[in-house]
Design a protein around this motif. Structure first.
Motif, PDB file in Angstrom:
ATOM      1  N   ASP A 144       0.820  -1.211   0.000  1.00 18.35           N
ATOM      2  CA  ASP A 144       0.000   0.000   0.000  1.00 18.35           C
ATOM      3  C   ASP A 144       0.853   1.260   0.000  1.00 18.35           C
ATOM      4  O   ASP A 144       0.484   2.277  -0.585  1.00 18.35           O
ATOM      5  CB  ASP A 144      -0.926   0.003   1.222  1.00 18.35           C
ATOM      6  CG  ASP A 144      -2.059  -0.997   1.104  1.00 18.35           C
ATOM      7  OD1 ASP A 144      -2.673  -1.316   2.135  1.00 18.35           O
ATOM      8  OD2 ASP A 144      -2.328  -1.478  -0.021  1.00 18.35           O
ATOM      9  N   SER A 145       2.000   1.181   0.661  1.00 19.66           N
ATOM     10  CA  SER A 145       2.849   2.365   0.822  1.00 19.66           C
ATOM     11  C   SER A 145       3.468   2.847  -0.490  1.00 19.66           C
ATOM     12  O   SER A 145       3.937   3.993  -0.561  1.00 19.66           O
ATOM     13  CB  SER A 145       3.966   2.082   1.834  1.00 19.66           C
ATOM     14  OG  SER A 145       4.757   0.985   1.403  1.00 19.66           O
ATOM     15  N   VAL A 146       3.472   1.995  -1.507  1.00 18.40           N
ATOM     16  CA  VAL A 146       4.115   2.382  -2.774  1.00 18.40           C
ATOM     17  C   VAL A 146       3.147   2.412  -3.954  1.00 18.40           C
ATOM     18  O   VAL A 146       3.537   2.786  -5.061  1.00 18.40           O
ATOM     19  CB  VAL A 146       5.304   1.455  -3.111  1.00 18.40           C
ATOM     20  CG1 VAL A 146       6.288   1.401  -1.948  1.00 18.40           C
ATOM     21  CG2 VAL A 146       4.844   0.069  -3.513  1.00 18.40           C
ATOM     22  N   LYS A 147       1.907   2.027  -3.726  1.00 19.87           N
ATOM     23  CA  LYS A 147       0.929   2.021  -4.810  1.00 19.87           C
ATOM     24  C   LYS A 147       0.810   3.399  -5.433  1.00 19.87           C
ATOM     25  O   LYS A 147       0.713   4.409  -4.744  1.00 19.87           O
ATOM     26  CB  LYS A 147      -0.439   1.571  -4.288  1.00 19.87           C
ATOM     27  CG  LYS A 147      -0.587   0.078  -4.150  1.00 19.87           C
ATOM     28  CD  LYS A 147      -1.973  -0.291  -3.658  1.00 19.87           C
ATOM     29  CE  LYS A 147      -2.101  -1.798  -3.478  1.00 19.87           C
ATOM     30  NZ  LYS A 147      -3.413  -2.172  -2.898  1.00 19.87           N
ATOM     31  N   GLY A 148       0.817   3.422  -6.766  1.00 19.09           N
ATOM     32  CA  GLY A 148       0.708   4.674  -7.491  1.00 19.09           C
ATOM     33  C   GLY A 148       2.025   5.393  -7.676  1.00 19.09           C
ATOM     34  O   GLY A 148       2.098   6.363  -8.436  1.00 19.09           O
ATOM     35  N   ARG A 149       3.069   4.925  -7.006  1.00 15.29           N
ATOM     36  CA  ARG A 149       4.392   5.556  -7.133  1.00 15.29           C
ATOM     37  C   ARG A 149       5.429   4.618  -7.747  1.00 15.29           C
ATOM     38  O   ARG A 149       6.299   5.065  -8.486  1.00 15.29           O
ATOM     39  CB  ARG A 149       4.888   6.020  -5.758  1.00 15.29           C
ATOM     40  CG  ARG A 149       4.002   7.015  -5.073  1.00 15.29           C
ATOM     41  CD  ARG A 149       4.651   7.581  -3.815  1.00 15.29           C
ATOM     42  NE  ARG A 149       4.934   6.564  -2.813  1.00 15.29           N
ATOM     43  CZ  ARG A 149       6.152   6.296  -2.328  1.00 15.29           C
ATOM     44  NH1 ARG A 149       7.198   6.980  -2.770  1.00 15.29           N
ATOM     45  NH2 ARG A 149       6.318   5.352  -1.412  1.00 15.29           N
ATOM     46  N   PHE A 150       5.341   3.340  -7.430  1.00 17.11           N
ATOM     47  CA  PHE A 150       6.301   2.354  -7.922  1.00 17.11           C
ATOM     48  C   PHE A 150       5.631   1.462  -8.965  1.00 17.11           C
ATOM     49  O   PHE A 150       4.445   1.161  -8.874  1.00 17.11           O
ATOM     50  CB  PHE A 150       6.803   1.469  -6.784  1.00 17.11           C
ATOM     51  CG  PHE A 150       7.696   2.140  -5.779  1.00 17.11           C
ATOM     52  CD1 PHE A 150       7.843   3.517  -5.733  1.00 17.11           C
ATOM     53  CD2 PHE A 150       8.409   1.372  -4.869  1.00 17.11           C
ATOM     54  CE1 PHE A 150       8.669   4.129  -4.809  1.00 17.11           C
ATOM     55  CE2 PHE A 150       9.237   1.963  -3.929  1.00 17.11           C
ATOM     56  CZ  PHE A 150       9.366   3.347  -3.906  1.00 17.11           C
ATOM     57  N   THR A 151       6.432   1.029  -9.922  1.00 20.13           N
ATOM     58  CA  THR A 151       5.948   0.096 -10.941  1.00 20.13           C
ATOM     59  C   THR A 151       6.962  -1.022 -11.127  1.00 20.13           C
ATOM     60  O   THR A 151       8.145  -0.759 -11.382  1.00 20.13           O
ATOM     61  CB  THR A 151       5.732   0.803 -12.284  1.00 20.13           C
ATOM     62  OG1 THR A 151       4.805   1.876 -12.116  1.00 20.13           O
ATOM     63  CG2 THR A 151       5.185  -0.175 -13.318  1.00 20.13           C
ATOM     64  N   ILE A 152       6.494  -2.245 -11.000  1.00 21.27           N
ATOM     65  CA  ILE A 152       7.342  -3.408 -11.272  1.00 21.27           C
ATOM     66  C   ILE A 152       7.038  -3.907 -12.679  1.00 21.27           C
ATOM     67  O   ILE A 152       5.879  -3.899 -13.119  1.00 21.27           O
ATOM     68  CB  ILE A 152       7.121  -4.523 -10.224  1.00 21.27           C
ATOM     69  CG1 ILE A 152       8.147  -5.644 -10.404  1.00 21.27           C
ATOM     70  CG2 ILE A 152       5.698  -5.056 -10.254  1.00 21.27           C
ATOM     71  CD1 ILE A 152       8.122  -6.680  -9.272  1.00 21.27           C
ATOM     72  N   SER A 153       8.068  -4.310 -13.382  1.00 25.87           N
ATOM     73  CA  SER A 153       7.886  -4.855 -14.734  1.00 25.87           C
ATOM     74  C   SER A 153       8.977  -5.892 -14.983  1.00 25.87           C
ATOM     75  O   SER A 153       9.949  -5.980 -14.242  1.00 25.87           O
ATOM     76  CB  SER A 153       7.950  -3.744 -15.785  1.00 25.87           C
ATOM     77  OG  SER A 153       9.217  -3.103 -15.768  1.00 25.87           O
ATOM     78  N   ARG A 154       8.777  -6.650 -16.031  1.00 23.73           N
ATOM     79  CA  ARG A 154       9.768  -7.660 -16.363  1.00 23.73           C
ATOM     80  C   ARG A 154       9.951  -7.736 -17.871  1.00 23.73           C
ATOM     81  O   ARG A 154       9.020  -7.488 -18.640  1.00 23.73           O
ATOM     82  CB  ARG A 154       9.360  -9.031 -15.809  1.00 23.73           C
ATOM     83  CG  ARG A 154       8.101  -9.629 -16.393  1.00 23.73           C
ATOM     84  CD  ARG A 154       7.649 -10.868 -15.607  1.00 23.73           C
ATOM     85  NE  ARG A 154       8.662 -11.922 -15.625  1.00 23.73           N
ATOM     86  CZ  ARG A 154       8.718 -12.899 -14.732  1.00 23.73           C
ATOM     87  NH1 ARG A 154       7.843 -12.949 -13.729  1.00 23.73           N
ATOM     88  NH2 ARG A 154       9.650 -13.832 -14.833  1.00 23.73           N
ATOM     89  N   ASP A 155      11.161  -8.089 -18.298  1.00 21.61           N
ATOM     90  CA  ASP A 155      11.492  -8.311 -19.688  1.00 21.61           C
ATOM     91  C   ASP A 155      12.052  -9.722 -19.776  1.00 21.61           C
ATOM     92  O   ASP A 155      13.205  -9.961 -19.401  1.00 21.61           O
ATOM     93  CB  ASP A 155      12.517  -7.281 -20.172  1.00 21.61           C
ATOM     94  CG  ASP A 155      12.816  -7.400 -21.658  1.00 21.61           C
ATOM     95  OD1 ASP A 155      12.704  -8.505 -22.216  1.00 21.61           O
ATOM     96  OD2 ASP A 155      13.183  -6.376 -22.258  1.00 21.61           O
ATOM     97  N   ASN A 156      11.234 -10.641 -20.215  1.00 26.52           N
ATOM     98  CA  ASN A 156      11.645 -12.040 -20.225  1.00 26.52           C
ATOM     99  C   ASN A 156      12.766 -12.315 -21.236  1.00 26.52           C
ATOM    100  O   ASN A 156      13.567 -13.227 -21.039  1.00 26.52           O
ATOM    101  CB  ASN A 156      10.451 -12.943 -20.494  1.00 26.52           C
ATOM    102  CG  ASN A 156       9.487 -12.988 -19.317  1.00 26.52           C
ATOM    103  OD1 ASN A 156       9.865 -12.740 -18.166  1.00 26.52           O
ATOM    104  ND2 ASN A 156       8.223 -13.287 -19.602  1.00 26.52           N
ATOM    105  N   MET A 157      12.799 -11.535 -22.288  1.00 26.43           N
ATOM    106  CA  MET A 157      13.887 -11.714 -23.259  1.00 26.43           C
ATOM    107  C   MET A 157      15.230 -11.342 -22.634  1.00 26.43           C
ATOM    108  O   MET A 157      16.251 -11.992 -22.892  1.00 26.43           O
ATOM    109  CB  MET A 157      13.625 -10.868 -24.494  1.00 26.43           C
ATOM    110  CG  MET A 157      12.444 -11.316 -25.324  1.00 26.43           C
ATOM    111  SD  MET A 157      12.686 -12.967 -25.999  1.00 26.43           S
ATOM    112  CE  MET A 157      14.016 -12.641 -27.152  1.00 26.43           C
ATOM    113  N   LYS A 158      15.224 -10.309 -21.822  1.00 27.50           N
ATOM    114  CA  LYS A 158      16.466  -9.871 -21.159  1.00 27.50           C
ATOM    115  C   LYS A 158      16.661 -10.527 -19.801  1.00 27.50           C
ATOM    116  O   LYS A 158      17.666 -10.281 -19.123  1.00 27.50           O
ATOM    117  CB  LYS A 158      16.451  -8.349 -20.999  1.00 27.50           C
ATOM    118  CG  LYS A 158      16.485  -7.592 -22.307  1.00 27.50           C
ATOM    119  CD  LYS A 158      16.533  -6.081 -22.066  1.00 27.50           C
ATOM    120  CE  LYS A 158      16.624  -5.322 -23.388  1.00 27.50           C
ATOM    121  NZ  LYS A 158      16.650  -3.854 -23.164  1.00 27.50           N
TER     122      LYS A 158
END
Length: 113
Positions: A61-75
């Protein structure tokens, strides 16, 4: 070699942004959920954000709207984009793979003016 190697963190002013990355090797990255945790001095390690193998995400909850996690499976890399940083975001950040409970080496993020 089975490992997670994190990018460097750094010192950021309040309100600033920073992107962390975590490169995986030695396992089938795309098949495993990945997460970011953090640990502030004197505090327990806490989950910041997670991303499933299919791309579903969840956040503290403390980071919602500020942090974004993502992934690049090729890399074979997972990212944590951190915006609108606050002093209370100061911590050592760790990436984590559900493959054998693998941890990255940790990287210091300091938010201060």
């Amino acid at each position: 070699q089975v490992q997670l190697v994190q990018s460097r963190g750094g010192l950021v002013q309040p309100g600033g942004s920073l992107r962390l990355s975590c490169a995986a090797s030695g396992f089938t990255f795309s098949s495993y959920a990945m997460s970011w945790y953090r640990q502030a001095p004197g505090e327990e390690r806490e989950l910041v954000a997670g991303i499933s193998s299919g791309g579903s995400t969840n956040y503290a909850d403390s980071v919602k709207g500020r942090f974004t996690i993502s992934r690049d499976n090729m890399k074979k890399t997972v990212y944590l984009q951190m915006n609108s940083l606050k002093p209370e975001d100061t911590a050592v950040y760790y990436c984590y793979a559900t493959f054998r409970g693998l941890w990255g080496q940790g990287t210091q993020v300091t938010v201060s003016s």
